[in-house]
Structure formats: C-alpha cells, structure tokens
Write an enzyme that holds these catalytic residues in place. Structure first.
Site, PDB file in Angstrom:
ATOM      1  CB  SER A 172      24.683  44.197  40.746  1.00  0.00           C
ATOM      2  OG  SER A 172      25.287  44.988  39.751  1.00  0.00           O
ATOM      3  CG  HIS A 199      23.250  40.485  42.712  1.00  0.00           C
ATOM      4  ND1 HIS A 199      23.481  40.913  43.999  1.00  0.00           N
ATOM      5  CD2 HIS A 199      24.214  41.059  41.946  1.00  0.00           C
ATOM      6  CE1 HIS A 199      24.522  41.723  44.006  1.00  0.00           C
ATOM      7  NE2 HIS A 199      24.986  41.821  42.773  1.00  0.00           N
ATOM      8  CE  LYS A 201      28.023  40.350  45.285  1.00  0.00           C
ATOM      9  NZ  LYS A 201      28.249  40.768  43.922  1.00  0.00           N
TER      10      LYS A 201
HETATM   11  C1  LIG Z   1      29.544  41.194  43.309  1.00  0.00           C
HETATM   12  C2  LIG Z   1      29.518  40.868  41.892  1.00  0.00           C
HETATM   13  C3  LIG Z   1      30.615  40.298  41.251  1.00  0.00           C
HETATM   14  C4  LIG Z   1      31.936  40.130  41.947  1.00  0.00           C
HETATM   15  O1  LIG Z   1      31.904  39.098  42.843  1.00  0.00           O
HETATM   16  P1  LIG Z   1      32.939  39.109  44.060  1.00  0.00           P
HETATM   17  O2  LIG Z   1      32.949  37.706  44.524  1.00  0.00           O
HETATM   18  O3  LIG Z   1      32.401  40.069  45.065  1.00  0.00           O
HETATM   19  O4  LIG Z   1      34.239  39.554  43.504  1.00  0.00           O
HETATM   20  C5  LIG Z   1      30.494  39.930  39.932  1.00  0.00           C
HETATM   21  N1  LIG Z   1      29.351  40.134  39.256  1.00  0.00           N
HETATM   22  C6  LIG Z   1      28.271  40.700  39.825  1.00  0.00           C
HETATM   23  C7  LIG Z   1      27.030  40.875  39.034  1.00  0.00           C
HETATM   24  C8  LIG Z   1      28.329  41.092  41.158  1.00  0.00           C
HETATM   25  O5  LIG Z   1      27.280  41.680  41.714  1.00  0.00           O
END
Ligand SMILES: *Cc1c(COP(=O)(O)O)cnc(C)c1O
Length: 394
Positions: free
Chosen positions: A187, A215, A246
C-alpha cells in the site's frame, strides 16, 4: 494528579517529531479534482483509482435503492442484516474473481481481522510480509497461531522460515499448519507481490495462501482482476481478500474462495458475525461498481497508461521514480521535509500525502502519489513539475 497527562505528553511528542496528524475536510465528491476551503485541488492521494465515487450511473442506482430499501440494515448478517442485494454482491464478486463463493465484511480492516483469527489456529503459523497492511498485522495479533514475519517480498527468506517451522511443527493430519499472507500491491511502495514464488512455497509445504487485493483490483491485469490476472495465475490463491472502498468507490471488505472457505468464515469470523451489516445503499454502490468494471475494462487500461506517463514525466524532472501500479512513492526521508513539501503542494493546488512513521519506517518518509483513471496527461505533467520544484525548494 492529571489523569490526561499521558495523552497530552504523547500529543506533544508527535508534534515535536512532525508526526502529528490532522484531517483535511473536503467539500464534495472524490474525483480527479476536489474542493477544499473553496479551492479546487488536483487529487493525487485518493484510493478511488477508477473514479467510481462520483459516477452518475452508480449514484442513480444507489438513490433508487435508498428509496426502495431505506437506509440502515438493522442487524448483523446472520440475523436481519442480509438483503438480496448483499447476496447479489457476493455472487458478483465470486464471478469477477473466478471463485465458487464470496463473503462481504464491513470493511477491509474487518475482513483481515476476521479471517486471520478464524483460520489461523493455535499450534499453527502465520507467515506475514514485514510490509503488510496494519489490518493484517492486527489480524495476526488476534489469531492464536504464532506469527513469523519474513523480509519484504523475499521468498527465499519465506522458504527458509517455513522450513524451520515445518521441522518444529508437530502437525498431525488435518490440523492447521500455516498460512502465508501478503499484500498483492503493497500500500505504500506500490510494488507487487512475487506471486509465482509465493505460490511455489505454499504448494511445496502445504500452506494456505492469502492475498490482500486492496490496491490490485481495478489496477492490475487486462480486466482489472488483480494480481492473479497480472501473473496469468488465475485460480492459484486460496484466500483472495479485498476492499470495496478503493477502486470500487464504495465501502466494505470481501473475501473470495472455495465454498468450504466461505461457509467456514460465515460461521467463524467474529468481525462478520458480531457487527451490523453494511446498509443496502453501500452494497448497491459496490454492486453497480463491480458490474461497471466488468463491462468497462478500459478504465483499468487508462489508469495503467496514466502510471506510465506520470513516471515518465517525473523522470524528465530528474526524479528517480518507478511503479507499475497506481501507488507511486517519491522518496523524501526526513519527516519534517515530507510534511513541508506536501503542505507547499497543497498551497499550490495539489493534494498529495506525506506518509510518515508509523506507516513507513522512521526516517523513510515518502510522498505517496496515487493516480486515477480520470487524471488527464496534462494534469499529470503539471503535477510532476510542481512536485519536482517543491522537493528542490525544501
Ligand atoms: C485500505 C486497506 C485495507 C483496509 O480496507 P478498508 O476497506 O479501507 O478497511 C486493507 N488492506 C490494505 C492493503 C489496504 O490498503
């Protein structure tokens, strides 16, 4: 006596080391441009990679669903909180990822902190990449299994540690031995997991594999299906976890896998069982987004083209930058400098985050540029120039 003293001191310490966080309240939807304090900013920090937070078709469908289903879901998934929309979304996710079944959690964070403790039982081992997301780290803490951290994306280190644990384990027949968990795209640095080697190790030692696609979905592969499609290894990962917050532009977490896995998690994952389910509106937005991505893979192609272009523009500005994903790290080092560069860019109309400890290691602060399919080449060329200048001036 001051019972708040420890908090006040902690806040002072954060401020002194440029690690104190604040929020930037935006006035409108998340898209290539956002509004802050009445000013338009070019957004280079959002995880809404495919620009689906403000899509007219998704908004219209979601409004319809609110009119028909109302707002809250009224209960947890196993009581009154499952609508037929929840079931349709799970079917759509399973289809999109080529799996038998899927399960939706309330967030990606809840998915990781639910899956890992449910699967990884006492006596077993979780092998976790040192750069994994905080929600994976917390999931490991909650699990009764032992956690072994391996060096970042270093599959030789993973194999060495697996071999050591394998020898020590008194594994009997059908007991849980171990699971390897990794971000698909990391991330903060935007690099991609070495999936071929990871799967080779998990198959050799009978480990479960789990990839967090937060991602990578919508970003990697010809159809945006993520890491497996990127490596042409469809069907190879045991537990494919991801988020709806995302690229899909809504909220929620999910996991895709076999019927056995999904039924097991539905019965065992505490963050799934003991939390009120997402509202029909949130589910509807995610469902429509999955359908849109299936119908419009060109969104992903446009994003990938933007990544190539932006890296090229930064290189022309003399910056040493490379990424194959929508996350593009620009190394700064000092926390104060990173914060200052980000502040200067904000004044100039560019929203780009400074990422500091504890998200990255101390003294390794970065600017984390995140691209969207909606950025134009002109936007990105301008931004690259402004970033290079701001870095030089600090
Ligand atoms: C953002 C993220 C999460 C968490 O997801 P949310 O839906 O925002 O709680 C989990 N793992 C990774 C790698 C992330 O970047």
């Amino acid at each position: 006596m001051n019972k708040w003293g420890f908090m006040e001191k902690a806040l002072e310490d954060l401020k002194k080391s440029s690690l104190y966080r604040t929020v930037i309240p935006l006035e409108g939807p998340q898209s290539a441009y956002v509004t802050y304090e009445g000013r338009k900013l070019l957004m280079l920090a959002s995880n809404a990679y495919l620009d689906l937070c403000d899509d007219p078709r998704i908004k219209e469908y979601t409004i319809e669903v609110i009119k028909r289903y109302g707002t809250g879901s009224g209960g947890s998934r196993l009581t009154t909180g499952t609508t037929e929309l929840h079931v349709r979304l799970e079917k759509a996710l399973a289809r999109f990822k080529g799996r038998e079944a899927a399960l939706v959690f309330n967030t990606g964070f809840a998915a990781n902190t639910g899956i890992l403790p449910a699967v990884c039982q006492e006596g077993g081992v979780i092998f976790s990449d040192e750069m994994n997301h905080a929600s994976i780290i917390d999931g490991c803490h909650l699990a009764k299994a032992k956690t072994v951290v391996y060096r970042h994306n270093d599959m030789a280190d993973l194999e060495r540690k697996t071999l050591r644990e394998w020898r020590e384990s008194g594994r009997k027949g059908e007991d849980f031995f171990g699971l390897v968990v990794s971000d698909g795209v990391f991330s903060m640095d935007g690099d991609i997991v070495n999936l071929p080697e990871l799967i080779r190790v998990t198959e050799k030692y009978g480990l479960l594999s789990m990839i967090d696609e937060a991602h990578s979905v919508g970003v990697l592969g010809k159809h945006g299906r993520g890491v497996e499609e990127h490596f042409h290894m469809e069907g190879s990962v045991d537990i494919l976890m991801g988020t709806l917050s995302k690229a899909f532009g809504s909220e929620g977490g999910y996991v895709c896998g076999s019927d056995t896995l999904i039924s097991y998690l539905r019965n065992k994952a505490r963050s799934f069982i003991f939390s009120t389910s997402l509202s029909p509106a949130t589910i509807a937005a995610a469902l429509r987004a999955v359908e849109l991505l299936e119908a419009e893979p060109q969104r992903t192609a446009r994003l990938q083209e933007n990544v190539r272009w932006f890296c090229q523009c930064l290189k022309e500005q003399g910056m040493d930058v490379w990424s194959e994903t929508a996350v593009i790290p620009i190394r700064i080092g000092d926390e104060g400098k990173a914060a200052q560069v980000s502040r200067r860019l904000l004044e100039q109309g560019y929203y780009i985050s400074a990422i500091r400890y504890p998200t990255v290691k101390k003294g390794q602060a970065i600017l984390r540029a995140a691209l969207m399919s909606a950025h134009t080449k002109e936007d990105l060329r301008r931004a690259a120039k402004a970033i290079a200048e701001a870095v030089r001036m600090e």
